[in-house]
Each structure stands twice: as structure tokens, then as C-alpha cells.
Design an enzyme around this catalytic site. Structure first.
Site, PDB file in Angstrom:
ATOM      1  N   ASP A  15       0.950   2.476   3.418  1.00 17.18           N
ATOM      2  CA  ASP A  15       0.668   2.784   4.818  1.00 17.18           C
ATOM      3  C   ASP A  15       1.033   4.227   5.070  1.00 17.18           C
ATOM      4  O   ASP A  15       2.054   4.718   4.625  1.00 17.18           O
ATOM      5  CB  ASP A  15       1.459   1.864   5.746  1.00 17.18           C
ATOM      6  CG  ASP A  15       0.979   0.430   5.657  1.00 17.18           C
ATOM      7  OD1 ASP A  15      -0.236   0.232   5.556  1.00 17.18           O
ATOM      8  OD2 ASP A  15       1.823  -0.470   5.669  1.00 17.18           O
ATOM      9  N   ASP A  33      -7.781   1.234   7.744  1.00 16.54           N
ATOM     10  CA  ASP A  33      -7.573   0.765   9.113  1.00 16.54           C
ATOM     11  C   ASP A  33      -7.905   1.856  10.122  1.00 16.54           C
ATOM     12  O   ASP A  33      -8.518   1.597  11.161  1.00 16.54           O
ATOM     13  CB  ASP A  33      -6.117   0.330   9.325  1.00 16.54           C
ATOM     14  CG  ASP A  33      -5.726  -0.872   8.488  1.00 16.54           C
ATOM     15  OD1 ASP A  33      -6.617  -1.669   8.137  1.00 16.54           O
ATOM     16  OD2 ASP A  33      -4.529  -1.007   8.179  1.00 16.54           O
TER      17      ASP A  33
END
Length: 55
Positions: A15, A33
């Protein structure tokens, strides 16, 4: 494909954006994302600006 490439060296998707503000922790996003969220946001914005709906 991007998540697979991320998983090969580390065994996990890395991430890259982890937000904290005033004691709140928001969802962490990876590149995939962010791309999906940005694309949907731009489609909605374009629909609101033009008034034609999503093409």
C-alpha cells in the site's frame, strides 16, 4: 497484473497511501485502487458537469 507484480517480491500488495487525520485512520490505497477511484470520480464529475449522464 499490477497486484501480481507487487506480490512477487514481497508476498503482499504494497500500500502506498495510508491516511491518518485527527485520530482517524482511513483506508490504505495501492496504485490499482487509486486508478479505479480516480476513474470513477472523473466519470461522475463529467456526468454532473455536462448533465448528459455517463456515456
Amino acid at each position: 497484473m499490477g497486484n501480481l507484480i507487487d506480490r512477487l517480491p514481497d508476498g503482499a500488495v504494497t500500500d502506498f497511501l495510508d491516511l491518518h487525520a485527527a485520530g482517524w485512520h482511513f483506508a490504505a490505497f495501492n496504485i490499482a485502487d487509486v486508478a479505479i477511484t480516480t476513474g470513477v470520480g472523473l466519470l461522475l464529475w463529467a456526468a454532473l458537469i455536462t448533465g448528459n449522464g455517463i456515456p
